[in-house]
Structure formats: C-alpha cells, structure tokens
Design an enzyme around this catalytic site. Structure first.
Site: not given
Length: 265
Positions: A80, A240
C-alpha cells in the site's frame, strides 16, 4: 497366531478357512481385526512423524491432491502506498507485507509485515486513509523504506530463502508492486533493488491462464470466479496477501502450475 505384525494370522485365516470350523473362524477374525487396526494406526503415525521431521506439514493425502509446483516457496506481496486524487508524486510505500507460502502444501508458513514512514509526503491524505485504512499514527515513527528493506533481507535469510538450493518467487496481484512501485521509489531514494525482487508471478495473468478470463476487478473478480469469500478489507496490504494466498491454493488444488510471468530485468 500371535505374530505382532498380524501378517501370519491373516495368512492363516485365508489358507485354513476351508478346514477351520466356522464358529471358531468368526471368533478368530474378530480377535485379529482390532490388532491389525492398531498395527496400521501405529505405522501411519510413524510415517506422519517421519514426514514432519523432513518439513512435510501436510498429510500424504493432502500433498497428493494436487500436482507439485516448480517452486519451494511463494512469497505473496502487496504494497500500500501514499495516494490522493489527483495522484501525488512520488508515491511511497507505507505497508510492506509478505506471506511465505509452502509450495507443497500451499499453506502460509511465515509472515513479514511492517508499516513504513513516508518521507517526501509524510502526512497521509484523507483519500489514502479512506482507501487503505491506514491512519497517520500507524506510519509515524515507523522505519524508513531503507530500514524495512534491510529487515526484509534479514527475514529472508532467517527463513532460508537466500539459500541457492531453495527456489522461491514473489507473487503480486498485477505488475505494479515490483515493476513500478518498488524500483521507482528505490531509484528516487538512491537505494539498490535486491535481485529477488526482480522476478515475480502476476496473479492476474496466472488466473487468466487457469480460468480463461481476465479479472478486470482484480481480487474481487478472482474470488467471485472461484466462489471464495473475500478476506478482510480491500486495499489492506496484509488482507490482500491473504486473499492472494487463498486464490493460489484454490488454483493449485485444481491442478494449476504457477510459472514466472515477469520478463527478466
């Protein structure tokens, strides 16, 4: 009849059945069955312990349920980064998760997970926090990217992943993480990129090879296509990674063999 292996008793019951009184034969069979079950159970336990001592955590049945992969380990990664609308430049990694997936069992064996303090744009935007769930307090005071990369290398060494005889490869959902984000930020900061980051498997490509359709919406489409529940929060790096690992395990059990999709640097 008292042979510990149970073998001579079985032979006796089969070869002498015709001459043996039926009532005595039935009693003998009843006596042998528990003993034989115990012998087989003990043998199974010994085999399981032997497998475990050699690093085989799964049962033989689980291991034989899908073909062997080309890699000992898959390293599932999903960054991220700082972001906004319009996009800010340069983007900086703020979450750095890796899951070590065993290539035989497709189970998670180890986790590396750190947050990273951005230095060019140290203040996270409201858009970034809303998208990723990462708040300012989660990155303030955290190590820099250089320090995190050093810790990744230490973790790789501790996990035996730097051994030349161990075949491992990174897996990402798309090419952005290792083709654009990491090399771009390292170039901006004047940091080297380790060789193990220079080849990877793009899960989107692997999924399209296995299923015959391109997942336009990434993990959401892949989970839907495989009838899997989405794990955690979208755009959380560690969540994720867990979704990627779950999709890989499902494809592997369907017989798919994962191959490198990136071109050599």
């Amino acid at each position: 009849v008292s042979d510990a292996s149970g073998c001579s008793m079985i032979a006796f019951l089969h070869t002498g059945a015709a001459k043996f009184p039926q009532n005595l034969l039935s009693r003998a069979r009843q006596a042998v069955s528990p003993l034989l079950a115990g012998v087989l159970k003990g043998y199974s336990s010994i085999v399981s312990r032997k497998l475990a001592s050699h690093g085989f955590g799964a049962s033989m049945a689980a291991m034989s349920s899908f073909p062997p992969q080309r890699y000992h380990y898959f390293l599932v990664l999903d960054f991220e980064a700082t972001c906004d609308k319009p996009q800010i430049h340069p983007q900086e990694i703020i979450e750095f998760p890796i899951l070590k997936l065993n290539g035989r069992t497709m189970e998670i064996e180890s986790t590396f997970h750190m947050y990273v303090q951005p230095v060019v744009h140290p203040q996270l935007t409201p858009f970034c926090t809303e998208l990723t769930g990462i708040i300012q307090g989660m990155v303030d005071g955290q190590p820099s990217l250089q320090q995190v990369l050093e810790r990744v290398d230490e973790w790789m060494a501790k996990e035996g992943l730097l051994d030349p005889s161990v075949k491992s490869i990174f897996v990402t959902c798309g090419d952005w993480d290792l083709k654009v984000m990491l090399p771009g930020q390292c170039q901006y900061l004047g940091l080297p990129v380790a060789d193990y980051f220079k080849q990877w498997i793009n899960l989107k490509k692997a999924y399209s090879f296995a299923m015959g359709s391109w997942p336009k919406n990434g993990l959401l489409d892949m989970n839907k296509g495989l009838n899997l529940q989405h794990i955690g929060r979208p755009h959380s790096g560690i969540d994720d990674c867990k979704n990627i690992a779950n999709i890989m395990k499902t494809l592997a059990h369907r017989g798919f063999i994962f191959k490198q999709t990136s071109k050599p640097f």
